[in-house]
Design an enzyme around this catalytic site. Sequence first.
Site, PDB file in Angstrom:
ATOM      1  CE1 TYR A   1      37.992  39.419  48.870  1.00 23.28           C
ATOM      2  CE2 TYR A   1      39.623  39.739  50.607  1.00 23.28           C
ATOM      3  CZ  TYR A   1      38.991  40.173  49.452  1.00 23.28           C
ATOM      4  OH  TYR A   1      39.367  41.354  48.891  1.00 23.28           O
TER       5      TYR A   1
ATOM      6  CG  HIS B   1      35.741  40.853  41.552  1.00 25.61           C
ATOM      7  ND1 HIS B   1      37.114  40.892  41.596  1.00 25.61           N
ATOM      8  CD2 HIS B   1      35.367  41.415  40.387  1.00 25.61           C
ATOM      9  CE1 HIS B   1      37.546  41.469  40.488  1.00 25.61           C
ATOM     10  NE2 HIS B   1      36.510  41.791  39.731  1.00 25.61           N
TER      11      HIS B   1
ATOM     12  CG  ASN C   1      39.115  36.891  42.118  1.00 28.66           C
ATOM     13  OD1 ASN C   1      39.496  38.043  41.951  1.00 28.66           O
ATOM     14  ND2 ASN C   1      38.588  36.473  43.257  1.00 28.66           N
TER      15      ASN C   1
HETATM   16  C1  DQA Z   1      38.633  40.509  44.893  1.00 26.93           C
HETATM   17  C2  DQA Z   1      38.360  42.008  45.050  1.00 26.93           C
HETATM   18  C3  DQA Z   1      39.615  42.803  44.804  1.00 26.93           C
HETATM   19  O1  DQA Z   1      39.349  44.202  44.973  1.00 26.93           O
HETATM   20  C4  DQA Z   1      40.693  42.420  45.803  1.00 26.93           C
HETATM   21  O2  DQA Z   1      41.882  43.139  45.549  1.00 26.93           O
HETATM   22  C5  DQA Z   1      40.933  40.962  45.862  1.00 26.93           C
HETATM   23  C6  DQA Z   1      39.791  40.051  45.767  1.00 26.93           C
HETATM   24  C7  DQA Z   1      37.404  39.636  45.259  1.00 26.93           C
HETATM   25  O3  DQA Z   1      37.428  38.445  44.959  1.00 26.93           O
HETATM   26  O4  DQA Z   1      36.448  40.147  45.859  1.00 26.93           O
HETATM   27  O5  DQA Z   1      42.054  40.508  46.081  1.00 26.93           O
HETATM   28  O6  DQA Z   1      38.951  40.240  43.541  1.00 26.93           O
END
Ligand code: DQA
Length: 140
Positions: free
Chosen positions: A22, A99, A73
């Site tokens: 992330y 995402h 998100n």
């Molecule tokens: C997410 C992807 C999801 O699977 C995960 O649980 C997240 C972040 C992303 O931004 O890539 O918390 O939404």
Amino acid sequence: MKFLVLNGVNLNLTGKRERGVYGSETLDSINRELEADCQKAGHEVEFFQSNLEGELCTKLQEADGKYDGIVLNAGAFTHYSYAIRDAIAAISVPVVEVHMSNVYKREEFRHKSVLTEVCKGEILGFGKNSYLLALRSFTL
Ligand code: DQA
């Protein structure tokens, strides 16, 4: 136009958790960039994050008449929250699902979103720019 950027569970830890996935920028810093981009284009934007499913549903329920578009998100709620799905279906404000990661390159449970069907569209895999692209999509 006025937009809402809505972040769900664990997104408050952005910049601290799983940096390889992330990135190392905090949610607050990402939001400031989004705000600057919106302001430059003459748009307003508000931000809300919650780890609680019900709070996200309430925010969605209150969105009609307040916003022209929502960038969502939902974090892990994406994969199983019928409550958030129903809240999106109940309003007329268009919602774009985002995402940061490319969920299709990850664990199988992330390949399924229960939200996409009721969203206007979906943008994923571009890190913080997923949010930026989603916001800009409303004015194309
Ligand atoms: C997410 C992807 C999801 O699977 C995960 O649980 C997240 C972040 C992303 O931004 O890539 O918390 O939404």
